[in-house]
Scaffold this motif. Sequence first.
Motif, PDB file in Angstrom:
ATOM      1  N   LEU A 295     -18.135   2.625 -15.647  1.00  0.00           N
ATOM      2  CA  LEU A 295     -17.987   2.516 -17.110  1.00  0.00           C
ATOM      3  C   LEU A 295     -19.131   1.496 -17.783  1.00  0.00           C
ATOM      4  O   LEU A 295     -19.512   0.555 -17.016  1.00  0.00           O
ATOM      5  CB  LEU A 295     -16.784   1.839 -17.319  1.00  0.00           C
ATOM      6  CG  LEU A 295     -15.784   1.974 -18.655  1.00  0.00           C
ATOM      7  CD1 LEU A 295     -15.600   3.672 -18.933  1.00  0.00           C
ATOM      8  CD2 LEU A 295     -14.398   1.150 -18.652  1.00  0.00           C
ATOM      9  N   GLY A 296     -19.513   1.770 -18.886  1.00  0.00           N
ATOM     10  CA  GLY A 296     -20.797   0.932 -19.475  1.00  0.00           C
ATOM     11  C   GLY A 296     -20.507   0.732 -21.072  1.00  0.00           C
ATOM     12  O   GLY A 296     -20.393   1.871 -21.622  1.00  0.00           O
ATOM     13  N   SER A 297     -20.727  -0.478 -21.463  1.00  0.00           N
ATOM     14  CA  SER A 297     -20.504  -0.300 -22.966  1.00  0.00           C
ATOM     15  C   SER A 297     -21.709  -1.011 -23.772  1.00  0.00           C
ATOM     16  O   SER A 297     -21.901  -0.683 -24.872  1.00  0.00           O
ATOM     17  CB  SER A 297     -19.512  -1.442 -23.528  1.00  0.00           C
ATOM     18  OG  SER A 297     -19.724  -2.977 -23.135  1.00  0.00           O
ATOM     19  N   ASP A 298     -22.658  -1.694 -22.820  1.00  0.00           N
ATOM     20  CA  ASP A 298     -23.671  -2.395 -23.477  1.00  0.00           C
ATOM     21  C   ASP A 298     -23.355  -3.360 -24.456  1.00  0.00           C
ATOM     22  O   ASP A 298     -24.268  -3.674 -25.501  1.00  0.00           O
ATOM     23  CB  ASP A 298     -25.212  -1.383 -24.040  1.00  0.00           C
ATOM     24  CG  ASP A 298     -26.359  -2.025 -24.021  1.00  0.00           C
ATOM     25  OD1 ASP A 298     -26.596  -3.134 -23.594  1.00  0.00           O
ATOM     26  OD2 ASP A 298     -27.103  -1.342 -24.464  1.00  0.00           O
ATOM     27  N   TYR A 299     -22.274  -4.117 -24.324  1.00  0.00           N
ATOM     28  CA  TYR A 299     -22.098  -4.991 -25.228  1.00  0.00           C
ATOM     29  C   TYR A 299     -23.017  -6.498 -25.262  1.00  0.00           C
ATOM     30  O   TYR A 299     -23.521  -6.749 -24.271  1.00  0.00           O
ATOM     31  CB  TYR A 299     -20.708  -5.656 -24.575  1.00  0.00           C
ATOM     32  CG  TYR A 299     -20.101  -7.108 -25.269  1.00  0.00           C
ATOM     33  CD1 TYR A 299     -19.310  -6.864 -26.436  1.00  0.00           C
ATOM     34  CD2 TYR A 299     -20.468  -8.280 -24.883  1.00  0.00           C
ATOM     35  CE1 TYR A 299     -18.657  -7.997 -27.033  1.00  0.00           C
ATOM     36  CE2 TYR A 299     -20.212  -9.286 -25.706  1.00  0.00           C
ATOM     37  CZ  TYR A 299     -19.109  -9.198 -26.869  1.00  0.00           C
ATOM     38  OH  TYR A 299     -18.653 -10.289 -27.490  1.00  0.00           O
ATOM     39  N   PRO A 300     -23.128  -6.848 -26.546  1.00  0.00           N
ATOM     40  CA  PRO A 300     -22.659  -6.309 -27.788  1.00  0.00           C
ATOM     41  C   PRO A 300     -23.833  -5.540 -28.556  1.00  0.00           C
ATOM     42  O   PRO A 300     -23.882  -5.620 -30.038  1.00  0.00           O
ATOM     43  CB  PRO A 300     -22.172  -7.830 -28.365  1.00  0.00           C
ATOM     44  CG  PRO A 300     -23.427  -8.633 -27.794  1.00  0.00           C
ATOM     45  CD  PRO A 300     -23.898  -7.875 -26.573  1.00  0.00           C
ATOM     46  N   PHE A 301     -24.516  -4.920 -28.178  1.00  0.00           N
ATOM     47  CA  PHE A 301     -25.895  -4.444 -28.883  1.00  0.00           C
ATOM     48  C   PHE A 301     -25.621  -3.015 -29.671  1.00  0.00           C
ATOM     49  O   PHE A 301     -24.552  -2.426 -29.227  1.00  0.00           O
ATOM     50  CB  PHE A 301     -27.065  -4.149 -28.084  1.00  0.00           C
ATOM     51  CG  PHE A 301     -27.757  -5.669 -27.419  1.00  0.00           C
ATOM     52  CD1 PHE A 301     -28.253  -6.317 -28.190  1.00  0.00           C
ATOM     53  CD2 PHE A 301     -27.265  -5.971 -25.998  1.00  0.00           C
ATOM     54  CE1 PHE A 301     -28.877  -7.491 -27.892  1.00  0.00           C
ATOM     55  CE2 PHE A 301     -27.750  -7.173 -25.831  1.00  0.00           C
ATOM     56  CZ  PHE A 301     -28.640  -8.057 -26.547  1.00  0.00           C
ATOM     57  N   ASP A 302     -26.103  -2.676 -30.561  1.00  0.00           N
ATOM     58  CA  ASP A 302     -26.013  -1.551 -31.462  1.00  0.00           C
ATOM     59  C   ASP A 302     -26.103  -0.282 -30.684  1.00  0.00           C
ATOM     60  O   ASP A 302     -25.405   0.604 -31.229  1.00  0.00           O
ATOM     61  CB  ASP A 302     -26.703  -1.660 -32.920  1.00  0.00           C
ATOM     62  CG  ASP A 302     -28.303  -1.474 -32.455  1.00  0.00           C
ATOM     63  OD1 ASP A 302     -28.772  -1.557 -31.201  1.00  0.00           O
ATOM     64  OD2 ASP A 302     -29.232  -1.662 -33.231  1.00  0.00           O
ATOM     65  N   MET A 303     -26.771  -0.166 -29.819  1.00  0.00           N
ATOM     66  CA  MET A 303     -27.117   1.197 -28.913  1.00  0.00           C
ATOM     67  C   MET A 303     -25.717   1.138 -27.944  1.00  0.00           C
ATOM     68  O   MET A 303     -25.637   2.246 -27.144  1.00  0.00           O
ATOM     69  CB  MET A 303     -28.391   1.266 -28.231  1.00  0.00           C
ATOM     70  CG  MET A 303     -29.510   1.585 -29.455  1.00  0.00           C
ATOM     71  SD  MET A 303     -29.430   2.943 -30.315  1.00  0.00           S
ATOM     72  CE  MET A 303     -29.491   4.158 -29.013  1.00  0.00           C
ATOM     73  N   GLY A 304     -25.055   0.095 -27.796  1.00  0.00           N
ATOM     74  CA  GLY A 304     -23.752   0.533 -27.007  1.00  0.00           C
ATOM     75  C   GLY A 304     -22.650   0.776 -27.766  1.00  0.00           C
ATOM     76  O   GLY A 304     -22.634   1.606 -29.112  1.00  0.00           O
ATOM     77  N   VAL A 305     -21.274   0.845 -27.184  1.00  0.00           N
ATOM     78  CA  VAL A 305     -20.121   1.425 -27.897  1.00  0.00           C
ATOM     79  C   VAL A 305     -19.196   0.337 -27.628  1.00  0.00           C
ATOM     80  O   VAL A 305     -19.299  -0.465 -26.779  1.00  0.00           O
ATOM     81  CB  VAL A 305     -19.526   2.776 -27.280  1.00  0.00           C
ATOM     82  CG1 VAL A 305     -20.926   3.692 -27.545  1.00  0.00           C
ATOM     83  CG2 VAL A 305     -19.458   2.719 -25.670  1.00  0.00           C
ATOM     84  N   GLU A 306     -18.086   0.403 -28.747  1.00  0.00           N
ATOM     85  CA  GLU A 306     -16.962  -0.789 -28.591  1.00  0.00           C
ATOM     86  C   GLU A 306     -15.896  -0.022 -27.689  1.00  0.00           C
ATOM     87  O   GLU A 306     -14.678  -0.617 -27.678  1.00  0.00           O
ATOM     88  CB  GLU A 306     -16.543  -1.093 -30.000  1.00  0.00           C
ATOM     89  CG  GLU A 306     -17.790  -1.724 -30.671  1.00  0.00           C
ATOM     90  CD  GLU A 306     -17.348  -2.189 -32.135  1.00  0.00           C
ATOM     91  OE1 GLU A 306     -16.383  -1.765 -32.709  1.00  0.00           O
ATOM     92  OE2 GLU A 306     -18.239  -2.804 -32.637  1.00  0.00           O
ATOM     93  N   ASP A 307     -16.062   1.357 -27.337  1.00  0.00           N
ATOM     94  CA  ASP A 307     -14.591   1.933 -26.791  1.00  0.00           C
ATOM     95  C   ASP A 307     -14.837   2.786 -25.734  1.00  0.00           C
ATOM     96  O   ASP A 307     -14.811   3.964 -25.662  1.00  0.00           O
ATOM     97  CB  ASP A 307     -14.152   2.872 -27.958  1.00  0.00           C
ATOM     98  CG  ASP A 307     -15.169   4.064 -28.502  1.00  0.00           C
ATOM     99  OD1 ASP A 307     -16.273   3.851 -28.338  1.00  0.00           O
ATOM    100  OD2 ASP A 307     -14.719   4.691 -29.214  1.00  0.00           O
ATOM    101  N   PRO A 308     -15.689   2.080 -24.624  1.00  0.00           N
ATOM    102  CA  PRO A 308     -15.778   2.992 -23.567  1.00  0.00           C
ATOM    103  C   PRO A 308     -14.671   3.687 -22.726  1.00  0.00           C
ATOM    104  O   PRO A 308     -15.027   4.694 -22.202  1.00  0.00           O
ATOM    105  CB  PRO A 308     -16.664   1.995 -22.648  1.00  0.00           C
ATOM    106  CG  PRO A 308     -15.896   0.659 -22.909  1.00  0.00           C
ATOM    107  CD  PRO A 308     -15.741   0.852 -24.478  1.00  0.00           C
TER     108      PRO A 308
END
Length: 342
Positions: A295-308
């Motif tokens: 699982l990966g979100s790239d928190y908190p950047f805009d190319m990430g997701v808030e709902d992995p």
Amino acid sequence: MSSGGAGVPAVDVHAHLAVPAVNALIADQPGLREQQQIDAAALGPASAALNQAQIAEIGPLLTDLDLRLAAMDRAGVDIQAVSPMPLPHAWADRALAAKIVAATNEGVVTFCDRAPSRLVPVGAVSLQHPDLAMAQLVTAVRELGMRGVQISTAAGPDVELDHPSLAEFWATAEELGAAILIHPWGCSLGSRLGDYYLFNTVGNPTETTLALSRLVFSGLLERHPRLRVWSAHGGGYLPSYVVRADHAWHARGDARTTELPPSALLRRTFVDSLVYTPEQLRHLISVMGAGQVTLGSDYPFDMGVEDPVDRLLAADLDPETISAIRGGNAGRLLGPLPAVHT
């Protein structure tokens, strides 16, 4: 939508932390100004301006524990592996590099120690100084209790990850069982990417693809079969088109450098699930295998997701695959994780 894997803690392997002490160390360094000029040329003026505005907005998310834990709760994430922001410091000389890494790792560990049941630390090393990086890795894992370290897609402008000078670093990582997280920052294509945020949308996956390709074709993954290598953003473009690498391996002597084909060696590495759509995630799993995706979100950047977690469930996978990606694979990558009490 499947609800499988609900009993397995959700582990986000891809999330970042800012360490203000590092900023203070490098603020007046000529190398930093040169790096910023390189980044500005590759970003282009529009993206550079937008980045500055966004960093001001997300700054608190990169440093505030309560905001992070609240975001994890909203996302249904139980545990997060926290790694430093992936800004490159390959320009730093040995003395400064030692200070940067010491401050970075101390900052990450101190932050994670404030919520040890939710956060696990991932550190940094000075890969441009291979012997120093090896010592830093040992310190990070054995003394600081970090699960591994994050590195860039190269050790410097002329030193790729398969360079002979890094041989002992990779051997030490295997011996320690340390996770090595490969995370890009921009791309060596420079100003050709200076429009439309191509610096990130094309540059980051291109850099990861090149780094992984060198590890695959160099034979490093065969020499170190227990090495735990992970790459961000679904492994860049390589999992989507590794069949081309396989074709070269079969067709050309200069690409037949390993006993196993590239696709088989790629499946010895881990990637994150940050590929956005159910269709792309299912393809990534088909190439990498269900046991190699985290699982990966790239928190908190805009190319990430808030709902992995929700995106994982939306792919309509079997319960065993969901459990593995939700958290089981992260345990194999990072080692034993905190017990989650529900």
